[in-house]
Scaffold this active site. Structure first.
Site, short mmCIF file in Angstrom:
data_model
loop_
_atom_site.label_atom_id
_atom_site.label_comp_id
_atom_site.label_asym_id
_atom_site.label_seq_id
_atom_site.Cartn_x
_atom_site.Cartn_y
_atom_site.Cartn_z
N GLY A 63 -31.44 8.86 -14.68
CA GLY A 63 -30.08 9.46 -14.08
C GLY A 63 -28.93 8.48 -14.20
O GLY A 63 -29.38 7.27 -14.02
N CYS A 90 -37.03 5.07 -14.44
CA CYS A 90 -35.69 4.52 -14.17
C CYS A 90 -35.23 4.80 -12.77
O CYS A 90 -35.66 4.67 -11.87
CB CYS A 90 -34.85 4.68 -15.43
SG CYS A 90 -33.63 3.74 -15.65
N TYR A 91 -34.20 5.77 -12.73
CA TYR A 91 -33.70 6.17 -11.62
C TYR A 91 -34.82 6.98 -10.56
O TYR A 91 -34.90 6.98 -9.45
CB TYR A 91 -32.59 7.19 -11.74
CG TYR A 91 -31.87 7.94 -10.49
CD1 TYR A 91 -31.18 7.05 -9.89
CD2 TYR A 91 -32.56 9.04 -9.98
CE1 TYR A 91 -30.57 7.72 -8.54
CE2 TYR A 91 -32.12 9.66 -8.80
CZ TYR A 91 -30.95 8.76 -8.15
OH TYR A 91 -30.68 9.15 -7.03
N HIS A 177 -37.83 3.26 -20.68
CA HIS A 177 -37.78 4.84 -20.81
C HIS A 177 -38.67 4.90 -21.88
O HIS A 177 -38.57 4.63 -23.03
CB HIS A 177 -36.54 5.17 -21.44
CG HIS A 177 -35.36 5.53 -20.51
ND1 HIS A 177 -35.19 6.61 -19.54
CD2 HIS A 177 -34.44 4.61 -19.95
CE1 HIS A 177 -34.09 6.61 -18.74
NE2 HIS A 177 -33.70 5.28 -18.92
N GLU A 179 -40.16 7.37 -23.27
CA GLU A 179 -39.98 8.73 -24.12
C GLU A 179 -39.17 8.24 -25.35
O GLU A 179 -39.08 9.19 -26.09
CB GLU A 179 -39.15 9.65 -23.32
CG GLU A 179 -37.83 9.65 -22.94
CD GLU A 179 -37.70 8.72 -21.54
OE1 GLU A 179 -36.50 8.81 -20.92
OE2 GLU A 179 -38.61 8.15 -21.06
N GLY A 232 -31.72 34.01 -41.55
CA GLY A 232 -32.10 33.27 -42.50
C GLY A 232 -32.79 31.75 -42.17
O GLY A 232 -33.39 31.16 -42.89
N GLY A 233 -32.40 31.40 -41.11
CA GLY A 233 -32.89 30.17 -40.52
C GLY A 233 -34.24 30.21 -40.01
O GLY A 233 -34.66 31.33 -39.61
N VAL A 234 -34.85 28.82 -39.54
CA VAL A 234 -36.28 28.97 -39.14
C VAL A 234 -36.46 29.80 -38.04
O VAL A 234 -37.46 30.39 -37.76
CB VAL A 234 -36.59 27.56 -39.33
CG1 VAL A 234 -35.94 26.49 -38.18
CG2 VAL A 234 -38.11 27.41 -38.96
N SER A 236 -34.72 32.35 -36.38
CA SER A 236 -34.75 33.90 -36.72
C SER A 236 -35.82 34.37 -37.46
O SER A 236 -36.42 35.77 -37.19
CB SER A 236 -33.45 34.45 -36.99
OG SER A 236 -33.06 34.17 -38.21
N SER A 237 -36.35 33.70 -38.63
CA SER A 237 -37.12 34.03 -39.56
C SER A 237 -38.52 34.02 -38.86
O SER A 237 -39.31 35.07 -38.88
CB SER A 237 -37.19 33.27 -40.51
OG SER A 237 -36.00 33.28 -41.36
N LYS A 383 -37.68 22.75 -31.27
CA LYS A 383 -37.39 23.26 -32.86
C LYS A 383 -38.86 22.83 -33.40
O LYS A 383 -39.11 23.75 -34.29
CB LYS A 383 -36.36 22.26 -33.22
CG LYS A 383 -35.86 22.92 -34.56
CD LYS A 383 -35.19 24.16 -34.64
CE LYS A 383 -34.45 24.46 -35.88
NZ LYS A 383 -33.49 25.46 -35.82
#
Length: 527
Positions: A63, A90-91, A177, A179, A232-234, A236-237, A383
């Protein structure tokens, strides 16, 4: 950060308590990569609430604050008595030290960027983390005195306590970090925490998610009808495929063609879904309506707003015509859920302040008075997990690997006023870009690759005659998540081929330039 955190049927999970770090979401993604479920919650989550959720482990994020700032965010001190393994980052590590009786003070030398990790105890948290591994530092405070029962696991040149542990209580802290991609041994450390310290099993799988989701959708929807705005995107498809598998013809997809998609995409999308996948799609041609709404508009935000508002009007009309519907399906993803509930910490006051929520969803920000119940089966996923899901349920690669495309489409890749003529110019240029990067086998290596049409003209010479035409900008970027991006070093011969084709085949263009700006300071899109 979730109002109503929900644990999947697989009860094994790791919770991230967010203290305002820009990397909190990334921590969750890294845990998911180990096939263990994770959720990001507010640092205000109480020990009692955590006990009810029963996570296998807790991570305290970084943070922007110092633990000694007035009003600095604090976690419930009863968390240390839960008997659940905790990793402070970290924080989060500094807070752990302070609350358990140690001391944190301003470091003599702040440490930002890459640092070599010197390992003092190669067991437990640091098993298989190589000595000298690069770790990403970002701190001005350091631990001056450890709490009782803690020991040092690793140090760097400037930080004596880079990693610490109380093995008996399973409390751990790292000043770096793990990650971020810059931390070469970071994922090994995370795997150690998740598997060996928290004793999690890798059971957060695509197959398990599909089975669980179909069961939940059928239980929730019953015999009711569901409406989905297909883009048409990944996202919604994939959602359309998942819903159709669960409820079949109870799903109705609506594709609103606002006139700002790429060449041949609307026709290809409708044909693909109806003929190949046998999923009914209601096609709505609203091109003239949308173009009229932004006629003469040059401000990019005003363009976005008008397109979004017109989408709502068209969608309302179509839902009435095709209805009634009980449910509206949305392709909300987990980052959207986090962001919608997100707040930031004011580094001056320590108070939490609201963050403006992005309005980039495919459905354009539908109004609350649409009298639908929402169904959001993808709201647990990132995603990359959506792409894995889409692939597992049969979505074709051309949709799974489709580059991100903005909701307002080509309207924000035409700077200034959008006209039918400019749309045709950009569509033709964009088609050449897509054809050539596919032909040269670099499409999958790029995060995005597209053309931008500028609202200026320049002098050129074609066929011994003077021309005065538009320039096209090529924007090719590489990225992991779109949060940061670098311009792509594609071969010069590829740029040459694209440039020659655009100038020779697209009427109205006599110059092609290449954008070599990274994000930051630039953005990926030009508007």
């Amino acid at each position: 950060m979730l109002d109503n955190p929900t644990t999947p049927l697989n009860r094994q999970m790791v919770v991230i308590l967010d203290f305002g770090s820009q990397y909190s979401e990334l921590i969750a993604r890294r845990i998911r990569e180990t096939q263990v479920y994770s959720e990001v919650l507010s640092y205000r989550t109480t020990a009692a609430e955590l006990r009810e959720l029963n996570p296998k482990g807790i991570i305290l994020s970084g943070g922007p604050n110092s633990v000694y700032d007035e009003g600095a965010p604090q976690c419930d001190p009863d968390i240390w008595q839960l008997g659940i393994p905790v990793l402070g980052v970290c924080y989060g590590m500094q807070l752990m030290v302070q609350q358990l009786g140690g001391q944190v003070e301003r470091a003599k030398r702040a440490e930002y960027g890459k640092a070599s990790l010197y390992i003092d105890d190669p067991t437990d948290l640091l098993t298989n983390v190589e000595a000298g591994s690069t770790m990403w530092m970002s701190h001005g405070d350091s631990v001056a005195q450890l709490p009782s029962g803690f020991e040092v696991l690793a140090h760097t040149e400037n930080t004596p306590c880079a990693a610490i542990a109380n093995h008996e209580r399973k409390l751990y802290g790292v000043q770096f970090h793990p990650e971020v991609v810059h931390s070469s041994g970071g994922q090994a450390l995370i795997r150690n925490f998740v598997y060996h310290i928290c004793d999690c099993d890798p059971s957060w799988t695509t197959a398990a998610f599909v089975e669980e989701s179909i069961r939940e959708i059928r239980a929730k929807v019953g015999d009711k009808r569901v409406l989905l705005a297909l883009s048409g995107g990944v996202d919604s498809s994939t959602l359309a495929f998942l819903l159709h598998r669960a409820i079949g013809d109870q799903l109705t997809c609506v594709f609103i063609d606002q006139g700002f998609m790429r060449k041949y995409e609307p026709e290809r999308l409708v044909k693909l879904f109806q003929e190949q996948f046998h999923i009914s799609v209601q096609y709505v041609n609203a091109r003239e309506r949308f173009l009229k709404q932004i006629e003469g508009i040059t401000d990019p935000e005003e363009k976005r707003k008008r397109i979004g508002h017109e989408f709502i009007r068209v969608f309302e009309e179509e839902s009435t015509r095709l209805g009634p519907f009980d449910y509206l399906a949305q392709g909300t993803l987990y980052p959207d859920v986090i962001e919608s509930a997100a707040t930031n910490i004011d580094p001056q006051t320590g108070e939490r302040v609201a963050v403006k929520i992005k309005s980039h969803h495919n459905v354009g920000g539908l109004p609350k008075n649409l009298r639908f119940k929402l169904i959001e089966p993808l709201r647990k996923l990132f995603k990359d997990e959506v792409r894995k899901l889409g692939r597992s349920i049969g979505l074709p690669e051309e949709i799974i690997n489709r580059h991100p495309f903005p909701g307002p489409g080509l309207a924000i890749r035409i700077l200034g006023e959008v006209t039918a003529e400019k749309l045709n110019i950009l569509r033709d240029a964009d088609l050449i870009v897509r054809q050539e990067i596919n032909r040269h086998g670099v499409y999958s290596e790029l995060w995005q690759a597209f053309a931008v049409l500028l609202p200026i003209r320049s002098v050129g010479v074609m066929g011994d005659q003077r021309t005065y035409a538009y320039p096209v900008v090529l924007r090719f970027v590489s990225s992991e998540d779109g949060m940061t991006a670098d311009w792509s070093r594609v071969p010069y011969n590829l740029l040459e081929i694209i440039s020659n084709r655009i100038v020779n085949e697209v009427r109205g263009v006599n110059r092609v330039v290449y954008d070599i700006t990274s994000k930051p300071p630039g953005t990926i899109e030009w508007e």
